[in-house]
Design an enzyme around this catalytic site. Structure first.
Site, short mmCIF file in Angstrom:
data_model
loop_
_atom_site.label_atom_id
_atom_site.label_comp_id
_atom_site.label_asym_id
_atom_site.label_seq_id
_atom_site.Cartn_x
_atom_site.Cartn_y
_atom_site.Cartn_z
N LYS A 77 5.72 3.89 -2.32
CA LYS A 77 6.33 4.33 -1.06
C LYS A 77 7.35 3.29 -0.59
O LYS A 77 7.08 2.09 -0.64
CB LYS A 77 5.24 4.54 -0.01
CG LYS A 77 5.75 5.13 1.31
CD LYS A 77 4.61 5.38 2.29
CE LYS A 77 5.11 6.02 3.59
NZ LYS A 77 4.00 6.29 4.54
N SER A 152 3.46 11.01 6.36
CA SER A 152 4.80 10.51 6.07
C SER A 152 5.01 10.12 4.61
O SER A 152 6.14 9.98 4.18
CB SER A 152 5.09 9.28 6.94
OG SER A 152 4.22 8.21 6.59
N SER A 176 -1.12 9.55 7.00
CA SER A 176 0.01 9.74 6.09
C SER A 176 -0.29 9.63 4.60
O SER A 176 0.61 9.84 3.79
CB SER A 176 1.13 8.77 6.44
OG SER A 176 1.80 9.24 7.58
N1 GLN Z 1 1.93 11.65 11.63
C1 GLN Z 1 1.49 10.42 12.19
C2 GLN Z 1 2.64 9.76 12.92
O1 GLN Z 1 3.67 10.30 12.93
C3 GLN Z 1 0.92 9.52 11.15
C4 GLN Z 1 1.94 8.85 10.32
C5 GLN Z 1 1.37 7.83 9.38
O2 GLN Z 1 0.18 7.84 9.04
N2 GLN Z 1 2.21 6.94 8.95
O3 GLN Z 1 2.52 8.72 13.47
#
Ligand code: GLN
Length: 498
Positions: A77, A152, A176
């Protein structure tokens, strides 16, 4: 070869049936064939990958002792720094930055001989649940290219589910890793907070962020977990304890006599019918394997989403202050006579996307004097109540379970203009992060109404990550025999050579 599991690839490498160079080239070919459709990668490091593969092959030829995943390709990532390789966290503000150092995760992967083939797309600074908030365009779900892969870490999940790499690394601040794993039909684990070093992980919300593994099987995911976990003096929140025996647990996969707690608040209303059906079926399978299913009550989970969306933006507003056009990445408006403040303003306006700006504003507001107690302070109290809910629930059960996400993958564009609707998709994953514990998502089957993958979530207490793998492996085996094949074998081929 690319359809095999990482464990099978490792076996073939150790028997001399293939080389890492051939394996890496096969995956690079797959990337060339399908990634113009999926768009999982922001950067493919062909040269670096082939060099690492050749070096592992040379060591193997000399009879050196290698780690189990040596020579296996992986997607990283883009939130993790890799020395000399473009690293953007999905943001235009970091475009052009090449880190002068490796994150601990990247260093551990390299030391284990894992072949990092490229950096994957993500929501900008990991803020999002669909990968549509990337500064470089969305990633597409390999199951249906009109849908999001979740987020994400959508690029990493899509890379693995479309057989571009057998393994990937994601990060999970509020879901995410688990949510995109669920939406693309693969396995993803968010390790216990502090189990994997955050050194070189570009910070979003430091008290919640944690990197973790993706794989197509529970065992592959465990093998990768073992490579990246462990204490690191570079991260003050790193836990100084032995890494849980996740690989052994993934190999044993027994649930006889185990107590599995179903969280009352994370099912039923608001969950898509096909998601609930597959979840209920998996529970029955676990019961048929000898587990005892109990219901547990976590009343404060109702407030988890609200607390998270105050705490995460608050920490983000502070963490993102460092992107000031002076130290790394983008700089706009730097002409004669322009003040540093003006350059910072113009650069931050140009470099940050809409969602990032929304969260900086939200977080700054929640932390401002006069509002701090009402917002940030209250959210922290909720966090404590959620930790207490978990403690009570784990007194009654060895692991807790729920669907990973309330729905299957939604259409690109469907929720991107409605942040509240998107935030709601995190309802089942966020409590784990607030409590600093660990969680896994594994594919439970396809929803009847849309034929898309459904994720089953398993949660365990801090530093009991092996329980995720023990239960996950048992359920995976039962599901494979129920459906006659792994769920991912139903995914479309995307036209590339598979
Ligand atoms: N969807 C959540 C956010 O927008 C989690 C994102 C994540 O785990 N990086 O913060």
């Amino acid at each position: 070869m690319i359809n095999k599991t990482a464990a099978e690839m490792a076996d073939a490498l150790s028997k001399g049936e293939t080389t890492s160079l051939a394996l890496t080239q096969a995956h690079l070919d797959r990337i060339s064939a399908v990634d113009s459709k999926v768009k999982a990668f922001l950067h493919v490091d062909k040269e670096g990958a082939l060099a690492q593969a050749a070096s592992v092959d040379a060591k193997r030829a000399k009879g050196e002792k290698l780690s189990p995943l040596a020579g296996i390709p992986l997607a990283l990532k883009d939130v993790l720094a890799q020395k000399g390789v473009p690293t953007t966290a999905g943001s235009k503000i970091l475009q052009g930055w090449r880190p002068p150092y490796d994150s601990t995760v990247a260093a551990k992967l390299k030391a284990a001989g894992v072949v990092i083939v490229g950096k994957t797309n993500m929501d900008e600074f990991a803020m999002g649940s669909s990968t549509e908030n990337s500064g470089f365009g969305p990633t597409f779900n390999p199951w249906d290219l009109t849908r999001t892969p979740g987020g994400s870490s959508g690029g990493s999940a899509a890379a693995v589910s479309s057989f571009q790499t057998p393994l990937a690394i994601g990060s999970d601040t509020g879901g995410s890793i688990r949510q995109p794993a669920a939406l693309t039909g693969i396995v993803g684990v968010r390790p216990t907070y502090g189990a994997v070093s955050r050194y070189g992980l570009i910070a979003y919300s430091s008290s919640l962020d944690q990197a973790g593994p993706f794989g197509r099987t529970v065992l592959d995911t465990a093998l990768l977990h073992e490579v990246i976990a462990g204490h690191d003096a570079h991260d003050a929140t790193s836990i100084n304890a032995d890494v849980p025996a996740v690989v052994a647990a993934a190999k044993s996969g027994d649930v006889k006599g185990l107590k599995i707690g179903v969280i009352k608040q994370l099912q039923g209303e608001g969950y898509q019918k096909g998601v609930q059906t597959r979840f209920d079926e998996s529970l029955k399978l676990l019961a048929s394997l000898g587990a005892e299913i109990v219901e547990v009550d976590c009343p404060n989970f109702e407030y988890a989403l609200a607390a998270y969306y105050l705490i995460a933006p608050s920490e983000a507003s502070s963490n993102l202050a460092r992107f000031d056009a002076m130290r790394y990445g983008l700089r706009v408006g730097d002409k004669d006579g322009a003040s540093a403040e003006a350059v910072m303003n113009i650069t931050r306006d140009a470099g940050f996307g809409r969602e990032v700006k929304r969260r900086i504003i939200l977080g700054t507001y929640a932390l401002s004097s006069g509002y701090y107690d009402a917002y940030y302070g209250s959210a922290q109290k909720i966090r404590t109540l959620i930790i207490e809910d978990y403690a009570k629930a784990f007194a009654k059960a060895d692991v807790l379970v729920s669907p990973t996400a309330p729905t299957t993958a939604y259409k690109i564009g469907e929720k991107v203009d409605d942040p509240m609707a998107m935030y709601l998709g995190d309802v089942a994953t966020i409590p784990v992060n607030l409590a600093g514990i660990c969680g896994m998502s594994l594919p439970a089957g396809l929803a009847e109404e849309d034929g898309l993958p459904v994720g089953f979530q398993i949660m365990a207490p801090a530093m009991q990550d092996q329980r995720l793998y023990q239960v996950g492996a048992a359920l995976e085996a039962a599901l494979n025999s129920k459906w006659g094949a792994p769920i991912l074998s139903n995914a479309p081929s995307l036209g590339g050579a598979a």
